[in-house]
Design an enzyme around this catalytic site. Structure first.
Site, short mmCIF file in Angstrom:
data_model
loop_
_atom_site.label_atom_id
_atom_site.label_comp_id
_atom_site.label_asym_id
_atom_site.label_seq_id
_atom_site.Cartn_x
_atom_site.Cartn_y
_atom_site.Cartn_z
N HIS A 44 0.76 -1.11 0.06
CA HIS A 44 0.17 0.07 -0.02
C HIS A 44 0.93 1.16 -0.03
CE1 HIS A 44 -2.72 -2.95 2.07
NE2 HIS A 44 -3.57 -2.41 1.35
N ARG A 101 -3.75 -9.97 4.56
CA ARG A 101 -4.10 -11.51 5.12
C ARG A 101 -2.99 -12.18 5.48
NH1 ARG A 101 -8.29 -11.00 0.97
NH2 ARG A 101 -10.31 -11.22 1.77
P1 AMP Z 1 -6.39 -3.87 -0.50
O1 AMP Z 1 -6.10 -3.00 0.63
O2 AMP Z 1 -5.77 -5.22 -0.51
O3 AMP Z 1 -7.61 -3.85 -1.45
O4 AMP Z 1 -5.27 -3.29 -1.79
C1 AMP Z 1 -5.20 -2.10 -2.22
C2 AMP Z 1 -4.39 -1.66 -3.01
O5 AMP Z 1 -2.88 -2.21 -2.83
C3 AMP Z 1 -4.99 -2.63 -4.57
O6 AMP Z 1 -4.60 -2.01 -5.70
C4 AMP Z 1 -3.61 -3.92 -4.21
O7 AMP Z 1 -3.34 -4.61 -5.58
C5 AMP Z 1 -2.48 -3.24 -4.00
N1 AMP Z 1 -1.62 -4.10 -3.23
C6 AMP Z 1 -1.88 -4.91 -2.18
N2 AMP Z 1 -0.97 -5.71 -1.98
C7 AMP Z 1 0.13 -5.33 -2.79
C8 AMP Z 1 1.92 -5.55 -2.72
N3 AMP Z 1 2.11 -6.62 -2.09
N4 AMP Z 1 2.55 -4.85 -3.70
C9 AMP Z 1 1.84 -3.90 -4.22
N5 AMP Z 1 0.53 -3.53 -4.39
C10 AMP Z 1 -0.44 -4.19 -3.55
#
Ligand code: AMP
Length: 288
Positions: free
Chosen positions: A37, A188
């Site tokens: 993030h 997660r």
């Molecule tokens: P989430 O909070 O899981 O919905 O993720 C928010 C954003 O962060 C989404 O665009 C995800 O693809 C991105 N994201 C989550 N994990 C990663 C990671 N390890 N590397 C880069 N972007 C990420």
């Protein structure tokens, strides 16, 4: 950094910068921030005049009610991390602000969402993603929005909905941030027990095995897939799917040619993890 709870409050704050022609960047998230993030926020901070991070655990995209309840949340820590990066606005609406009584509209991207995550989590997952992302674009009106390659299918779906609905926003997809052993960072991951945390590194090893096979000249997707599968099963991991698909349409491929995406989902202990790797194979036979 201001924490904003309402759409009206957000619009009021963004009115002046928008009129001044400032570039507004949006990073949509579900919170519980990790380096993945934060990398998107830093990129937005670098590129844009005004950075909005949305923090909303979107109930509409959870196919499993217990997963929604168990989803990690730490809004105070998140606010501190975003402020340290220089985010201007943390938009953290309540569920009723996003889905008021009588809410009845769904954005659904056909075809692309029938496979992989869509097939395994059910249609409602990407309908929930597409609907909330469309709403966030309408709420914020960003010039550019940042997504992670980690959720490869989500990025493809978002690009398609923006194109299909003529939403005036540029989509930037940023590289997956990983732990030292290759595990893709994910909110997660906190659910993994120490032994499962160790085994979870097999996901990245599996994708790397497929990539190495392609680099060594393998052009049969079934053979490259077998290499990935072997890495997982050697660690006792039974994937939901492991596929090599076309990078743009996520369609099955007969032969590895150009850009392909190796994608997988697997439960490790009780935690469902996903990962992917973009593999560039020379076109044609790969002969000079
Ligand atoms: P989430 O909070 O899981 O919905 O993720 C928010 C954003 O962060 C989404 O665009 C995800 O693809 C991105 N994201 C989550 N994990 C990663 C990671 N390890 N590397 C880069 N972007 C990420």
């Amino acid at each position: 950094m201001d924490v904003i709870r309402t759409v009206a409050g957000l619009r009021a704050q963004l009115l002046a910068p928008r009129r001044a022609g400032h570039r507004i960047g949006l990073v949509p998230t579900m919170g519980s921030f990790h380096e993945g993030h934060l990398s998107l926020m830093r990129r937005a901070r670098h590129d844009c005049d005004v950075v909005v991070v949305s923090l909303f655990v979107n109930p509409m995209q959870f196919n499993d009610a217990s997963d929604l309840v168990a989803y990690p949340r730490d809004p105070e820590r998140d606010a501190g991390l975003a402020a340290d990066i220089g985010v201007d606005y943390l938009f953290a609406p309540a569920v009723e602000e996003v889905y008021p009584p009588g809410f009845a509209t769904t954005v659904s991207v056909a075809g692309l969402t029938d496979t992989l995550e869509g097939a395994h989590r059910g249609r409602a997952h990407f309908d929930g993603v597409a609907t909330v992302v469309t709403k966030l674009f309408n709420m914020v009106g960003p010039d550019v929005a940042y997504f992670g390659q980690k959720d490869a299918q989500q990025a493809v779906v978002v690009r398609r909905l923006v194109r299909d609905l003529d939403i005036p926003v540029a989509i930037e997809v940023c590289p997956t941030v990983r732990e030292a052993d290759g595990l893709a960072m994910s909110s997660r991951n906190v659910h993994l027990s120490p032994p499962d945390r160790g085994r979870a590194a097999a996901l990245h090893r599996a994708l790397s095995a497929a990539r190495d096979a392609v680099r060594a000249g393998e052009r049969d997707p079934r053979a490259a897939r077998e290499r990935a599968l072997a890495e997982l099963t050697s660690d006792g991991i039974e994937p939901e799917y492991v596929e090599l698909v076309s990078a743009d349409e996520l369609a099955p491929i007969e032969r590895i040619d150009g850009d392909v995406l190796a994608v997988l989902a697997a439960p490790v202990g009780g935690t469902r993890l996903i990962d992917n790797e973009l593999i560039q194979a020379p076109n044609g036979d790969g002969r000079p």
